[in-house]
Scaffold this motif. Structure first.
Motif, mmCIF file in Angstrom:
data_model
loop_
_atom_site.group_PDB
_atom_site.id
_atom_site.type_symbol
_atom_site.label_atom_id
_atom_site.label_comp_id
_atom_site.label_asym_id
_atom_site.label_seq_id
_atom_site.Cartn_x
_atom_site.Cartn_y
_atom_site.Cartn_z
ATOM 1 N N ASP A 158 0.832 -1.203 0.000
ATOM 2 C CA ASP A 158 0.000 0.000 0.000
ATOM 3 C C ASP A 158 0.865 1.251 0.000
ATOM 4 O OD1 ASP A 158 -2.321 -1.515 0.050
ATOM 5 O OD2 ASP A 158 -2.532 -1.437 2.230
ATOM 6 N N ALA A 159 1.911 1.231 0.821
ATOM 7 C CA ALA A 159 2.810 2.400 0.888
ATOM 8 C C ALA A 159 3.555 2.604 -0.441
ATOM 9 C CB ALA A 159 3.796 2.222 2.038
ATOM 10 N N LEU A 160 3.938 1.504 -1.072
ATOM 11 C CA LEU A 160 4.632 1.601 -2.350
ATOM 12 C C LEU A 160 3.741 2.199 -3.409
ATOM 13 C CD1 LEU A 160 7.015 1.005 -4.271
ATOM 14 C CD2 LEU A 160 6.099 -1.320 -4.521
ATOM 15 N N LEU A 161 2.500 1.733 -3.480
ATOM 16 C CA LEU A 161 1.567 2.260 -4.481
ATOM 17 C C LEU A 161 1.289 3.740 -4.258
ATOM 18 C CD1 LEU A 161 -0.930 -0.751 -4.793
ATOM 19 C CD2 LEU A 161 0.834 -0.057 -6.428
ATOM 20 N N GLU A 162 1.176 4.140 -2.988
ATOM 21 C CA GLU A 162 1.017 5.568 -2.693
ATOM 22 C C GLU A 162 2.231 6.358 -3.175
ATOM 23 O OE1 GLU A 162 -1.350 7.464 -1.609
ATOM 24 O OE2 GLU A 162 -2.851 5.926 -1.170
ATOM 25 N N ARG A 163 3.400 5.786 -2.989
ATOM 26 C CA ARG A 163 4.615 6.454 -3.454
ATOM 27 C C ARG A 163 4.615 6.568 -4.984
ATOM 28 N NH1 ARG A 163 10.867 4.158 -2.973
ATOM 29 N NH2 ARG A 163 11.816 5.820 -4.232
ATOM 30 N N LEU A 164 4.170 5.510 -5.647
ATOM 31 C CA LEU A 164 4.132 5.529 -7.105
ATOM 32 C C LEU A 164 3.121 6.540 -7.637
ATOM 33 C CD1 LEU A 164 4.264 1.706 -7.970
ATOM 34 C CD2 LEU A 164 6.152 3.326 -7.878
#
Length: 370
Positions: free
Chosen positions: A363-369
């Motif tokens: 979830d955090a990675l997708l938010e970063r992307l």
């Protein structure tokens, strides 16, 4: 025990004027009555530089949208059957070549015979060297790009010629180079630093980055050639980089950057070549612990290889003006939980590369992307 799995590919021809010299010889490899798969923007290239060198053509099929929708694949199969095509010449990028593989596979299901493929790649992702292809299923509540691996669909012949990429739109050509680098990086997931993939991929990444880091800003490739800012050998180096980064696809298993790209592309319509520009560098950093010291093979210099490699890729993407955020496309941020759910349901092993508490990290990675 070490192992290299090889695919049934007859030959790769490369260099300037390869189309003119090699295409007339494809009959020596059993290529008869070919149908040309391409897209409308490439039809003029096909008629001027491909058709004159082919004998007894079965015709053209150009209805091949991005992401290889199942409807287009079935229409292409019917075109092959109606025209009695006995081979496919695929002129285009990964979607055209994936469609050729998909049709060859389905043709075997209908007739008991795979259609041999001659690949004329106009992008740099490297699909021409693999047995992998995707078909986007369109009949469910949510589109989904399903992956296949069928050895018999590996293109029998590959022709690499700078002519093929001179007029590929700049953004497509350069973003597909980042997809090629993605093959090199994620190919390291399941191999050692001494594996042939690592050795070839290291050379491929270096070829790619050396050319991309000096690439001129904004102008199209044809203009850059005419201005002397790039030369045909630069194009050839990019094409060879794509080959080296994807030199042993049957021996490697790709990871989270690819899988996020499949979901963003197949299910939500983002350009397939652009997805690695968004995902690759952040995924390298997020999965650095999983890779350990393996990425030193691609980015020598001791500890910190993941950060070095991710930084270099991020800098190239920014310098080239390529998209580096999901938010650059027409995808509602509220769809990110759906992206995460599809990744978790279909690609749990790749998501696990994130380490402990992988769902929250995803979830955090997708938010970063975003």
């Amino acid at each position: 025990m070490n192992q290299l799995n090889c695919l049934p590919q007859d030959a790769v021809f490369w260099g300037e004027n390869t189309l003119a010299t090699a295409l007339p010889r494809v009959v020596n490899h059993g290529i008869e009555r070919p149908i040309v798969f391409t897209v409308e923007p490439l039809e003029a290239l096909a008629r001027s530089h491909v058709e004159p060198h082919l004998e007894d053509m079965a015709g053209y099929f150009t209805g091949l949208p991005a992401h290889v929708p199942d409807i287009a694949v079935h229409a292409a199969l019917e075109a092959c059957l109606r025209s009695d095509a006995r081979a496919i010449v695929g002129l285009g990028g990964g979607s055209v070549l994936d469609a050729a593989k998909a049709v060859s596979h389905l043709h075997h299901g209908r007739t008991g015979r795979h259609l041999p493929i001659v690949a004329l790649p106009t992008t740099l992702s490297g699909s021409e060297f693999s047995h992998y292809f995707g078909i986007t299923e369109t009949d469910g509540p949510q589109k989904f790009k399903r992956s296949y691996a069928v050895r018999e669909t590996t293109p029998k012949l590959v022709l690499i010629d700078p002519l093929l990429v001179r007029d590929t739109p700049r953004a497509l050509l350069l973003s597909s180079a980042i997809k090629g680098i993605d093959h090199a990086v994620e190919g390291m997931r399941k191999v050692t630093r001494s594996h042939p993939h690592a050795i070839m991929a290291a050379s491929g990444v270096d070829r790619f980055l050396r050319v991309l880091e000096k690439w001129p800003a904004k102008i199209e490739t044809r203009q850059a050639l005419e201005a002397g800012l790039v030369i045909d050998d630069d194009l050839l180096q990019l094409q060879l980089g794509a080959w080296q980064c994807y030199f042993s696809p049957a021996s490697v298993i790709y990871g989270l950057s690819h899988r996020i790209g499949h979901i963003l592309g197949g299910s939500f319509g983002l350009p397939h070549s652009a997805t690695s520009c968004i995902t690759l560098a952040p995924v390298i950093e997020a999965c650095a612990a999983y890779y350990g010291d393996k990425l030193e093979a691609l980015s020598p210099g001791g500890p910190g290889a993941a950060a070095r490699l991710a930084g270099r890729i991020s800098a190239v993407v920014a310098k080239l003006g390529l998209p580096n955020r999901i938010g650059a496309f027409d995808l509602d941020r509220a769809k990110l939980p759906e992206v995460a759910a599809l990744l978790t349901a279909h690609y749990p092993e790749e998501v696990a590369d994130l380490g402990p508490d992988a769902p929250a990290r995803l979830d955090a990675l997708l938010e970063r992307l975003w």
